[in-house]
Design a protein around this motif. Structure first.
Motif, short mmCIF file in Angstrom:
data_model
loop_
_atom_site.label_atom_id
_atom_site.label_comp_id
_atom_site.label_asym_id
_atom_site.label_seq_id
_atom_site.Cartn_x
_atom_site.Cartn_y
_atom_site.Cartn_z
N ALA A 24 53.87 46.95 -60.91
CA ALA A 24 54.67 46.29 -60.14
C ALA A 24 54.22 46.11 -58.79
CB ALA A 24 55.97 47.12 -60.19
N LEU A 25 53.53 46.98 -58.10
CA LEU A 25 52.88 46.92 -56.69
C LEU A 25 51.85 45.89 -56.78
CD1 LEU A 25 52.97 50.62 -55.47
CD2 LEU A 25 54.26 48.74 -54.43
N ALA A 26 51.06 45.68 -58.01
CA ALA A 26 49.90 44.77 -58.02
C ALA A 26 50.54 43.30 -58.18
CB ALA A 26 49.00 45.22 -59.22
N ARG A 27 51.59 43.08 -58.89
CA ARG A 27 52.20 42.00 -59.22
C ARG A 27 52.90 41.57 -57.85
NH1 ARG A 27 54.92 41.69 -64.55
NH2 ARG A 27 52.93 40.99 -64.91
N SER A 28 53.63 42.39 -57.01
CA SER A 28 54.06 41.82 -55.70
C SER A 28 52.97 41.42 -54.56
CB SER A 28 54.79 42.79 -55.25
OG SER A 28 54.06 44.26 -54.73
N ALA A 29 51.72 41.89 -55.03
CA ALA A 29 50.38 41.49 -54.13
C ALA A 29 49.71 40.45 -54.76
CB ALA A 29 49.56 42.88 -54.07
N GLY A 30 50.48 39.93 -55.77
CA GLY A 30 49.82 38.64 -56.38
C GLY A 30 49.15 38.47 -57.43
N VAL A 31 48.85 39.82 -58.15
CA VAL A 31 48.16 39.80 -59.24
C VAL A 31 49.20 39.10 -60.37
CG1 VAL A 31 47.26 41.27 -61.23
CG2 VAL A 31 46.89 41.89 -58.74
N ASP A 32 48.42 38.09 -61.33
CA ASP A 32 49.35 37.50 -62.11
C ASP A 32 49.33 38.37 -63.83
OD1 ASP A 32 46.84 36.89 -63.46
OD2 ASP A 32 47.05 34.81 -62.82
N PHE A 33 48.45 39.06 -64.01
CA PHE A 33 48.35 39.88 -65.27
C PHE A 33 48.38 38.85 -66.47
CE2 PHE A 33 49.74 43.55 -62.73
CZ PHE A 33 49.17 44.52 -62.97
N GLU A 34 47.80 37.44 -66.10
CA GLU A 34 47.70 36.53 -67.20
C GLU A 34 46.30 36.86 -67.81
OE1 GLU A 34 47.23 31.84 -67.55
OE2 GLU A 34 48.82 32.50 -66.27
N ILE A 35 46.44 36.89 -69.43
CA ILE A 35 45.28 36.90 -70.18
C ILE A 35 44.98 35.51 -70.65
CG2 ILE A 35 44.27 38.14 -72.21
CD1 ILE A 35 44.90 40.09 -69.85
N PRO A 36 43.80 34.87 -70.50
CA PRO A 36 43.67 33.65 -70.90
C PRO A 36 43.69 33.21 -72.40
CG PRO A 36 41.95 34.46 -69.54
CD PRO A 36 42.76 35.49 -69.79
N ALA A 96 40.18 37.35 -68.05
CA ALA A 96 41.08 37.28 -67.11
C ALA A 96 40.41 37.18 -65.67
CB ALA A 96 42.09 38.64 -67.08
N ASN A 97 41.27 36.77 -64.60
CA ASN A 97 40.72 36.65 -63.32
C ASN A 97 40.47 37.99 -62.82
OD1 ASN A 97 42.95 37.58 -61.97
ND2 ASN A 97 43.99 35.60 -62.10
N ALA A 98 39.45 37.87 -61.63
CA ALA A 98 39.09 39.46 -61.13
C ALA A 98 40.28 40.27 -60.71
CB ALA A 98 37.94 39.01 -59.98
N ALA A 99 41.11 39.53 -60.18
CA ALA A 99 42.50 40.46 -59.49
C ALA A 99 43.32 41.04 -60.67
CB ALA A 99 43.36 39.56 -58.88
N THR A 100 43.40 40.41 -61.85
CA THR A 100 43.87 41.05 -63.29
C THR A 100 42.97 42.07 -63.79
OG1 THR A 100 45.11 39.00 -63.51
CG2 THR A 100 44.69 40.51 -65.53
N ILE A 101 41.85 41.74 -63.82
CA ILE A 101 41.00 42.65 -64.42
C ILE A 101 40.91 44.04 -63.63
CG2 ILE A 101 38.22 43.09 -64.77
CD1 ILE A 101 38.13 40.36 -65.82
N THR A 102 40.80 43.90 -62.27
CA THR A 102 40.68 45.15 -61.48
C THR A 102 41.91 45.93 -61.50
OG1 THR A 102 39.37 43.82 -59.75
CG2 THR A 102 40.50 45.73 -59.03
N ALA A 103 43.24 45.36 -61.36
CA ALA A 103 44.40 45.87 -61.69
C ALA A 103 44.62 46.58 -62.82
CB ALA A 103 45.46 45.07 -61.68
#
Length: 128
Positions: A24-36, A96-103
């Motif tokens: 939830a914190l990652a999502r609020s920081a802009g991580v989209d958690f989208e898997i291509p 996924a993008n780098a932010a999602t992978i990192t999260a």
């Protein structure tokens, strides 16, 4: 074994809460958690359920090792570390993008940081 299972379930609930909060914190920081692949977004409930499932698997492994291993704490530690390392592969190859992978990597490590020490300590206390 009943005490180990109870400790494990308590740790599992803590891991579920921790990873859900971290997601939830990652999502609020802009991580989209989208898997291509299919363009789907991982919901917070998905994080909770997957954490619960694999944490439960860890509890089952700990209980089995307590029953059938001469050195359950050591075996659990090595098994849990190996499975945690393997769990890091899917996020890395998800596309996924780098932010999602990192999260996602972070969420795996949060769950491991909650579950592994609790179960290993509990196993050690039951066999010393």
């Amino acid at each position: 074994m009943r005490g180990l299972a109870g400790t494990g379930v308590t740790a599992m609930l803590a891991a579920m809460a921790s990873t859900t909060l971290a997601a939830a914190l990652a999502r609020s920081a802009g991580v989209d958690f989208e898997i291509p692949d299919g363009g789907e977004t991982i919901p917070l409930s998905g994080v909770t359920v997957v954490t619960g499932f694999f944490s439960f698997v860890g509890v089952v492994i700990a209980v089995a090792l307590l029953r059938w291993s001469a050195r359950p704490a050591d075996r659990f530690g090595w098994t849990a570390l190996a499975l945690t390392a393997l769990s890091l592969v899917p996020p890395l190859i998800s596309g996924a993008n780098a932010a999602t992978i990192t999260a996602l990597l972070g969420l795996h490590l949060v769950a491991a940081a909650v579950m592994i020490p609790v179960l290993a300590r509990s196993l050690r206390a039951r066999t010393d």
